[in-house]
Design a protein around this motif. Sequence first.
Motif, PDB file in Angstrom:
ATOM      1  N   ILE A   1     -47.777  -6.272  24.688  1.00  0.00           N
ATOM      2  CA  ILE A   1     -46.546  -7.290  25.079  1.00  0.00           C
ATOM      3  C   ILE A   1     -45.585  -6.391  25.542  1.00  0.00           C
ATOM      4  O   ILE A   1     -45.150  -5.208  25.595  1.00  0.00           O
ATOM      5  N   ASP A   2     -44.611  -7.283  26.334  1.00  0.00           N
ATOM      6  CA  ASP A   2     -43.356  -6.890  26.991  1.00  0.00           C
ATOM      7  C   ASP A   2     -42.004  -6.964  26.450  1.00  0.00           C
ATOM      8  O   ASP A   2     -41.430  -8.071  26.112  1.00  0.00           O
ATOM      9  N   GLY A   3     -41.406  -6.004  25.834  1.00  0.00           N
ATOM     10  CA  GLY A   3     -40.192  -6.191  25.161  1.00  0.00           C
ATOM     11  C   GLY A   3     -38.964  -6.269  26.032  1.00  0.00           C
ATOM     12  O   GLY A   3     -37.938  -6.760  25.724  1.00  0.00           O
ATOM     13  N   GLU A   4     -39.203  -6.261  27.425  1.00  0.00           N
ATOM     14  CA  GLU A   4     -38.039  -6.553  28.389  1.00  0.00           C
ATOM     15  C   GLU A   4     -38.250  -8.152  28.601  1.00  0.00           C
ATOM     16  O   GLU A   4     -37.070  -8.630  28.973  1.00  0.00           O
ATOM     17  N   ALA A   5     -39.400  -8.703  28.589  1.00  0.00           N
ATOM     18  CA  ALA A   5     -39.508  -9.972  29.113  1.00  0.00           C
ATOM     19  C   ALA A   5     -38.765 -11.127  27.893  1.00  0.00           C
ATOM     20  O   ALA A   5     -38.199 -12.131  27.996  1.00  0.00           O
ATOM     21  N   ALA A   6     -39.042 -10.505  26.601  1.00  0.00           N
ATOM     22  CA  ALA A   6     -38.464 -11.290  25.352  1.00  0.00           C
ATOM     23  C   ALA A   6     -38.313 -10.374  24.115  1.00  0.00           C
ATOM     24  O   ALA A   6     -38.851  -8.951  24.344  1.00  0.00           O
ATOM     25  N   PRO A   7     -37.372 -10.632  23.326  1.00  0.00           N
ATOM     26  CA  PRO A   7     -37.181  -9.594  21.998  1.00  0.00           C
ATOM     27  C   PRO A   7     -38.616  -9.596  21.218  1.00  0.00           C
ATOM     28  O   PRO A   7     -39.387 -10.292  21.468  1.00  0.00           O
ATOM     29  N   LEU A   8     -39.064  -8.262  20.902  1.00  0.00           N
ATOM     30  CA  LEU A   8     -40.344  -8.138  20.283  1.00  0.00           C
ATOM     31  C   LEU A   8     -40.573  -9.134  19.092  1.00  0.00           C
ATOM     32  O   LEU A   8     -41.680  -9.539  19.037  1.00  0.00           O
ATOM     33  N   SER A   9     -39.530  -9.492  18.294  1.00  0.00           N
ATOM     34  CA  SER A   9     -39.743 -10.214  17.108  1.00  0.00           C
ATOM     35  C   SER A   9     -40.125 -11.620  17.706  1.00  0.00           C
ATOM     36  O   SER A   9     -40.996 -12.583  16.947  1.00  0.00           O
ATOM     37  N   ALA A  10     -39.694 -12.025  18.901  1.00  0.00           N
ATOM     38  CA  ALA A  10     -40.191 -13.544  19.575  1.00  0.00           C
ATOM     39  C   ALA A  10     -41.855 -13.578  19.656  1.00  0.00           C
ATOM     40  O   ALA A  10     -42.329 -14.764  19.581  1.00  0.00           O
ATOM     41  N   TYR A  11     -42.601 -12.687  19.865  1.00  0.00           N
ATOM     42  CA  TYR A  11     -43.797 -12.572  19.879  1.00  0.00           C
ATOM     43  C   TYR A  11     -44.628 -13.053  18.530  1.00  0.00           C
ATOM     44  O   TYR A  11     -45.755 -13.301  18.728  1.00  0.00           O
ATOM     45  N   LEU A  12     -43.811 -13.022  17.449  1.00  0.00           N
ATOM     46  CA  LEU A  12     -44.355 -13.456  16.373  1.00  0.00           C
ATOM     47  C   LEU A  12     -43.639 -14.874  16.024  1.00  0.00           C
ATOM     48  O   LEU A  12     -44.242 -15.737  14.841  1.00  0.00           O
ATOM     49  N   SER A  13     -42.864 -15.458  16.789  1.00  0.00           N
ATOM     50  CA  SER A  13     -42.050 -16.828  16.624  1.00  0.00           C
ATOM     51  C   SER A  13     -42.305 -17.821  17.661  1.00  0.00           C
ATOM     52  O   SER A  13     -43.349 -18.257  17.740  1.00  0.00           O
ATOM     53  N   VAL A  14     -41.349 -17.711  18.621  1.00  0.00           N
ATOM     54  CA  VAL A  14     -41.383 -18.999  19.407  1.00  0.00           C
ATOM     55  C   VAL A  14     -42.203 -18.878  20.534  1.00  0.00           C
ATOM     56  O   VAL A  14     -43.043 -19.874  20.994  1.00  0.00           O
ATOM     57  N   ILE A  15     -42.883 -17.400  20.849  1.00  0.00           N
ATOM     58  CA  ILE A  15     -43.841 -17.346  21.713  1.00  0.00           C
ATOM     59  C   ILE A  15     -45.122 -16.478  21.293  1.00  0.00           C
ATOM     60  O   ILE A  15     -45.878 -15.875  21.892  1.00  0.00           O
ATOM     61  N   GLY A  16     -45.130 -16.798  20.006  1.00  0.00           N
ATOM     62  CA  GLY A  16     -46.393 -16.182  19.235  1.00  0.00           C
ATOM     63  C   GLY A  16     -47.064 -17.341  18.529  1.00  0.00           C
ATOM     64  O   GLY A  16     -47.183 -18.381  19.055  1.00  0.00           O
ATOM     65  N   LEU A  17     -47.556 -17.207  17.401  1.00  0.00           N
ATOM     66  CA  LEU A  17     -48.496 -17.969  16.624  1.00  0.00           C
ATOM     67  C   LEU A  17     -47.929 -19.292  16.413  1.00  0.00           C
ATOM     68  O   LEU A  17     -48.356 -20.429  16.464  1.00  0.00           O
ATOM     69  N   THR A  18     -46.648 -19.232  15.860  1.00  0.00           N
ATOM     70  CA  THR A  18     -45.984 -20.400  15.361  1.00  0.00           C
ATOM     71  C   THR A  18     -45.715 -21.392  16.599  1.00  0.00           C
ATOM     72  O   THR A  18     -45.931 -22.594  16.775  1.00  0.00           O
ATOM     73  N   GLY A  19     -45.208 -20.704  17.828  1.00  0.00           N
ATOM     74  CA  GLY A  19     -44.764 -21.465  19.033  1.00  0.00           C
ATOM     75  C   GLY A  19     -45.908 -22.175  19.561  1.00  0.00           C
ATOM     76  O   GLY A  19     -46.074 -23.150  20.031  1.00  0.00           O
ATOM     77  N   LEU A  20     -47.196 -21.306  19.576  1.00  0.00           N
ATOM     78  CA  LEU A  20     -48.499 -21.932  20.164  1.00  0.00           C
ATOM     79  C   LEU A  20     -48.990 -23.215  19.196  1.00  0.00           C
ATOM     80  O   LEU A  20     -49.402 -24.047  19.547  1.00  0.00           O
ATOM     81  N   THR A  21     -48.773 -22.961  17.824  1.00  0.00           N
ATOM     82  CA  THR A  21     -49.244 -23.908  16.979  1.00  0.00           C
ATOM     83  C   THR A  21     -48.542 -25.218  17.219  1.00  0.00           C
ATOM     84  O   THR A  21     -48.953 -26.209  17.334  1.00  0.00           O
ATOM     85  N   ALA A  22     -47.111 -25.118  17.450  1.00  0.00           N
ATOM     86  CA  ALA A  22     -46.341 -26.113  17.736  1.00  0.00           C
ATOM     87  C   ALA A  22     -46.720 -27.002  19.109  1.00  0.00           C
ATOM     88  O   ALA A  22     -46.899 -28.156  19.262  1.00  0.00           O
ATOM     89  N   TYR A  23     -46.997 -25.912  20.035  1.00  0.00           N
ATOM     90  CA  TYR A  23     -47.220 -26.735  21.371  1.00  0.00           C
ATOM     91  C   TYR A  23     -48.718 -27.518  21.380  1.00  0.00           C
ATOM     92  O   TYR A  23     -48.834 -28.643  21.815  1.00  0.00           O
ATOM     93  N   PHE A  24     -49.664 -26.855  21.116  1.00  0.00           N
ATOM     94  CA  PHE A  24     -50.888 -27.597  20.930  1.00  0.00           C
ATOM     95  C   PHE A  24     -50.970 -28.548  20.167  1.00  0.00           C
ATOM     96  O   PHE A  24     -51.547 -29.826  20.232  1.00  0.00           O
ATOM     97  N   GLY A  25     -50.481 -28.379  18.834  1.00  0.00           N
ATOM     98  CA  GLY A  25     -50.425 -29.637  17.751  1.00  0.00           C
ATOM     99  C   GLY A  25     -49.788 -30.947  18.412  1.00  0.00           C
ATOM    100  O   GLY A  25     -50.159 -31.940  18.223  1.00  0.00           O
ATOM    101  N   LEU A  26     -48.402 -30.661  19.127  1.00  0.00           N
ATOM    102  CA  LEU A  26     -47.805 -31.757  19.586  1.00  0.00           C
ATOM    103  C   LEU A  26     -48.340 -32.415  20.892  1.00  0.00           C
ATOM    104  O   LEU A  26     -48.796 -33.384  21.022  1.00  0.00           O
ATOM    105  N   MET A  27     -48.767 -31.364  21.678  1.00  0.00           N
ATOM    106  CA  MET A  27     -49.157 -31.811  22.918  1.00  0.00           C
ATOM    107  C   MET A  27     -50.733 -32.425  23.224  1.00  0.00           C
ATOM    108  O   MET A  27     -50.917 -33.194  24.034  1.00  0.00           O
ATOM    109  N   ASP A  28     -51.499 -31.989  22.232  1.00  0.00           N
ATOM    110  CA  ASP A  28     -52.905 -32.029  22.240  1.00  0.00           C
ATOM    111  C   ASP A  28     -53.249 -33.265  21.414  1.00  0.00           C
ATOM    112  O   ASP A  28     -54.023 -34.148  21.810  1.00  0.00           O
ATOM    113  N   ILE A  29     -52.286 -33.298  20.276  1.00  0.00           N
ATOM    114  CA  ILE A  29     -52.989 -34.511  19.202  1.00  0.00           C
ATOM    115  C   ILE A  29     -51.748 -35.477  19.068  1.00  0.00           C
ATOM    116  O   ILE A  29     -52.124 -36.624  19.295  1.00  0.00           O
ATOM    117  N   GLY A  30     -50.176 -35.266  19.334  1.00  0.00           N
ATOM    118  CA  GLY A  30     -49.308 -36.049  19.280  1.00  0.00           C
ATOM    119  C   GLY A  30     -48.961 -36.751  20.635  1.00  0.00           C
ATOM    120  O   GLY A  30     -48.665 -37.807  20.401  1.00  0.00           O
TER     121      GLY A  30
END
Length: 336
Positions: A111-140
């Motif tokens: 991962i690239d700590g310059e592109a985003a804070p390291l913690s973001a890779y576990l939140s908004v651009i991590g598994l939680t963000g991806l869960t939100a994206y696919f659940g909403l866009m594919d099912i919702g």
Amino acid sequence: MMNQMILLKNRPQGWPDKDTFELKEAPVGNPQEGQVVVRSIYLSVDPYMRGRMNDTKSYVEPYKLGEAISGGVVGEIVESRSELFRVGDKVLGMLGWQLYNVVDARTLRKIDGEAAPLSAYLSVIGLTGLTAYFGLMDIGRPKAGETVVVSGAAGAVGMVVGQIAKIQGARVVGIAGSDEKTQFLVKELGFDAAVNYKTANLKQALEQACPQGVDVYFDNVGGDVSDAVMSLLNDHARIPLCGAISSYNMEEGSDAGPRILTKLIKTRSMIKGFVLGDYADRMQEGLEYLMKWLSEGKLKYEETIMEGFEKVPEAFVELFKGRNIGKMLVKVSPTE
């Protein structure tokens, strides 16, 4: 080097407590060819981990007694016997609750700590963000002008769901557990309305917040909250079923509520459970959208970060008490 690890000592009945976990020390093992040593920086604590503490069949294997609990980890390579990584590289992986993990390098992603804070890779651009994206866009599949309701809206998944729905032009109503959180959703994240589920008359509050009914309900919590939302479904509503956190710490067989099948038939609504692994071949798609929206300032995120390796069990329990806004993380070592 000495390692610290948190093991599953006992399978909890109801709420996890101090007897659920065991803190253990042991020497860090030597990496073999193709392996690396990862020093943990951020550990993720997530609701699904509670289900893995039970010895029951599910979509993911239960944790084993006497072994380290595992989850999302952002860390740094401190020793490498692989051509894939150099010392100092920052990586993301599903690793043990340990200060150091010796793992196959192929199980990690740089991962690239310059592109985003390291913690973001576990939140908004991590598994939680991806869960939100696919659940909403594919099912919702929200459409402009529709009403999208999100439970657990101040959590890591829920707050991203609501913001993506706004990007799609929907009217968004969040449900959270305190006035502080509902105000945050409206004032900081741009939700159109928010309801505190602890209000005296939840159904009435939801009716006022959703005068045109509910077209998409992204369900993170289940229980009484979802029972109230189901009564407001419009024809052809879609319900991505992401979680049921309200029941995760209940004794077996103690969760009961209204039967919703008749309502689903009358409204011809669709309810579908999902897990992120269902979209393994589309992860890059989700990451590209999330990174784009984040860089454009269309996505905001919050993190609740506790510090200290010994705080990991406490952070896990606090998650179920709703003490977090956004992603709950534990910082266990310096970023540099």
